[in-house]
Design an enzyme around this catalytic site. Structure first.
Site, PDB file in Angstrom:
ATOM      1  N   SER A 154     -23.426  15.647  38.322  1.00 19.10           N
ATOM      2  CA  SER A 154     -24.348  16.638  38.999  1.00 19.10           C
ATOM      3  C   SER A 154     -25.331  16.032  40.021  1.00 19.10           C
ATOM      4  O   SER A 154     -25.756  16.513  41.008  1.00 19.10           O
ATOM      5  CB  SER A 154     -25.211  17.218  37.836  1.00 19.10           C
ATOM      6  OG  SER A 154     -25.935  16.304  37.227  1.00 19.10           O
ATOM      7  N   ASP A 184       8.987  -0.518  -1.126  1.00 18.06           N
ATOM      8  CA  ASP A 184       9.729   0.669  -0.692  1.00 18.06           C
ATOM      9  C   ASP A 184      11.104   0.616  -1.019  1.00 18.06           C
ATOM     10  O   ASP A 184      11.767   1.555  -1.591  1.00 18.06           O
ATOM     11  CB  ASP A 184       9.489   1.099   0.776  1.00 18.06           C
ATOM     12  CG  ASP A 184       7.958   1.385   1.118  1.00 18.06           C
ATOM     13  OD1 ASP A 184       7.319   1.881   0.374  1.00 18.06           O
ATOM     14  OD2 ASP A 184       7.389   0.883   2.292  1.00 18.06           O
ATOM     15  N   HIS A 236      -0.039  -2.250   7.350  1.00 22.38           N
ATOM     16  CA  HIS A 236      -0.516  -2.369   6.172  1.00 22.38           C
ATOM     17  C   HIS A 236      -1.730  -3.279   6.227  1.00 22.38           C
ATOM     18  O   HIS A 236      -2.292  -3.835   5.241  1.00 22.38           O
ATOM     19  CB  HIS A 236       0.158  -2.554   5.178  1.00 22.38           C
ATOM     20  CG  HIS A 236       1.400  -1.874   5.070  1.00 22.38           C
ATOM     21  ND1 HIS A 236       2.518  -2.117   5.185  1.00 22.38           N
ATOM     22  CD2 HIS A 236       1.588  -0.293   4.750  1.00 22.38           C
ATOM     23  CE1 HIS A 236       3.512  -1.156   5.134  1.00 22.38           C
ATOM     24  NE2 HIS A 236       2.824  -0.163   4.727  1.00 22.38           N
ATOM     25  N   LYS A 276      11.056   2.742   5.416  1.00 20.82           N
ATOM     26  CA  LYS A 276      10.810   1.688   6.155  1.00 20.82           C
ATOM     27  C   LYS A 276      10.997   0.467   5.351  1.00 20.82           C
ATOM     28  O   LYS A 276      10.770   0.218   4.171  1.00 20.82           O
ATOM     29  CB  LYS A 276       9.341   1.580   6.484  1.00 20.82           C
ATOM     30  CG  LYS A 276       8.858   2.741   7.435  1.00 20.82           C
ATOM     31  CD  LYS A 276       7.475   2.724   7.876  1.00 20.82           C
ATOM     32  CE  LYS A 276       6.511   3.482   6.629  1.00 20.82           C
ATOM     33  NZ  LYS A 276       6.943   4.844   6.434  1.00 20.82           N
TER      34      LYS A 276
END
Length: 481
Positions: free
Chosen positions: A375, A44, A151, A39
């Site tokens: 119900s 990175d 992030h 990414k």
């Protein structure tokens, strides 16, 4: 899909040594090459790039594809667009190509082309918090953040909370705005894969609402939605938000996307194109009743104000009944009775209120059966259905007593039968009967799973019935009965 994954600290890129260890593990297993899917974040790119160079120095055939699918910024900075959930699509295509035995350079070329057709935008109602730290940003209640990353960083725009349809339209408008340098070109007739990605804290219900809104919005623009993924595929800790990812596809990309995978988190998607399909099925119409359409009789003038009084009381006491139910159930008793009240009000605006009590109870039974739910809806419907035939021919006090008894026996509404006894003499005793249920032990329903010492409040259904009978009593007084 992926053969390996390398994790760093929370919201931080892994160090080159860890990345290199993963590369060498795969290389030593006998693969012909290693592809890094990264990414677009500075850390990175630096760390994966360094590890790739170190691997090449050791003779490894390695390459890298950087995914940058963020559509938030109209003029991206030098760092470029961020890599977001669209990366998951690239994972899938890469895995399918590798499984088919394609060469590394062929895979890289195909992915480089495909990633240009992917766009993502996120929105959130809350920030997230790295464990042990304060929230990454502050977001006032009622506000939402558009264009944020994964992030914890804030977005590009803050606005007031809106409906899912409005939020999704805003997101897709922004993603496809031609004036933005980060936009995804999208025109009528294009075919796309849609990913509705849970950023962390949305419920399945909320995800389904957003997914429907996105499909409707795209279909309204003439875009063919070929596949839909909905779930948590790229999260941001506990962020209460969602991102939308679109990928324009052709038959070849769709074939690769549909390729089977044993990756455990990959959804078992339908291969049916959703666009143009009818997503809702209307229930079959009930067969016509044997009775003729009721005419307004003498009792109609009495019954209408009584029903109006009952509906008004149930709507006024909605939150009170919900509060009582939160102590013993799921907190929706008031909301359920409000559904019935609204349905009866709508019915009175468009229908003739029968002057015959048998026809009236039959009509009300159908209404609560179809509109009330839960119900309570079933019990009321059973009670009214069983009571109605006892009033077919006449409706004296004795007939009403038989009707109440029949309804009670059929529906097992025990407390309703107890309260009904006091209807014409003292509604206060009906309320005392409801109050006495705080001392009863629950034998059915959600309250039966709760320790009896925690059940200190009266049964909300009994309180609702007491409120109905008081409204009936006071409504009768109003019209002079």
């Amino acid at each position: 899909m992926l053969s390996g994954a390398v994790a760093g600290s929370v919201f931080a890129s892994p160090p080159p040594g860890s990345i290199l260890a993963a590369i060498m593990t795969l290389w030593q297993s006998g693969v012909s090459g290693v592809l890094l899917l990264v990414k677009n974040y500075t850390g990175d790119r630096l760390n994966f790039g360094l590890a790739a160079e170190q691997a090449r120095a050791q003779g490894v055939s390695v390459d890298m594809v950087i995914v940058a699918d963020d559509c938030a910024f109209t003029q991206p900075s030098k760092a470029g667009r961020r890599g977001l959930c669209g990366t998951v699509f690239i994972h899938k295509l890469a895995g399918a190509l590798a499984e088919e035995g394609c060469a590394l350079d062929v895979i890289v070329a195909q992915l480089t082309k495909a990633k240009k057709s992917v766009g993502t935008l996120g929105v959130s109602l809350s920030p997230c918090s790295v464990p042990g730290c304060l929230p990454s940003f502050q977001l006032p209640p009622g506000d939402m953040e558009l264009g944020l990353g994964i992030h914890g960083e804030p977005g590009i725009k803050r606005s007031k909370m809106a409906s899912a349809d409005e939020v999704v339209k805003t997101m897709i408008d922004h993603m496809t705005d031609p004036s933005s340098q980060s936009h995804l070109p999208l025109k009528s007739g294009d075919t796309v894969i849609l990913c509705v990605n849970n950023l962390g804290a949305l419920s399945s219900l909320e995800m389904a609402v957003v997914s429907r809104a996105a499909i409707n919005c795209l279909s309204g623009r003439g875009v063919v939605v070929a596949r839909v993924m909905s779930g948590s595929f790229m999260s941001s800790l506990e962020m209460a938000g969602v991102s939308l990812t679109l990928m324009r596809v052709d038959e070849e990309i769709l074939r690769l996307f549909d390729a089977k995978t044993t990756a455990p988190a990959w959804p078992n998607l339908s291969s049916v194109i959703l666009s143009g399909r009818t997503m809702y099925v209307e229930p079959a119409e009930r067969p016509a009743a044997s009775e003729t359409k009721p005419n307004q009789g003498p009792l109609s003038l009495v019954i209408r104000p009584v029903l109006e009084s009952v509906c008004k009381v149930l709507l006024q006491r909605q939150e009170e009944l919900n509060a009582l139910d939160r102590a013993a159930g799921d907190g929706d008793c008031g909301s359920t009775h409000a559904l019935a009240a609204n349905a009866i009000q709508d019915w009175m605006q468009t229908s003739t209120v029968p002057g015959n009590p048998c026809l009236l109870l039959t009509a009300l039974a159908r209404l609560v059966e179809e509109k009330m739910g839960g119900s309570s809806g079933a019990l009321y419907s059973l009670f009214l259905t069983a009571a109605a035939p006892k009033l077919r021919e006449s409706w004296s006090g004795a007939d009403w007593a038989k009707a109440l008894q029949a309804g009670t026996e059929y529906s097992l509404l025990i407390y309703l039968g107890l309260i009904a006894f006091y209807l014409h003499c003292c509604p206060q005793k009906a309320e005392l009967g409801a109050e006495s249920t705080r001392d009863l032990t629950a034998k059915a329903g959600r309250a039966s799973y709760i320790a009896s010492e925690r059940l200190t409040k009266p049964d909300p259904g009994a309180v609702a019935v007491a409120a109905i009978f008081r409204a009936v009593f006071e409504g009768n007084l109003t019209v002079g009965i």
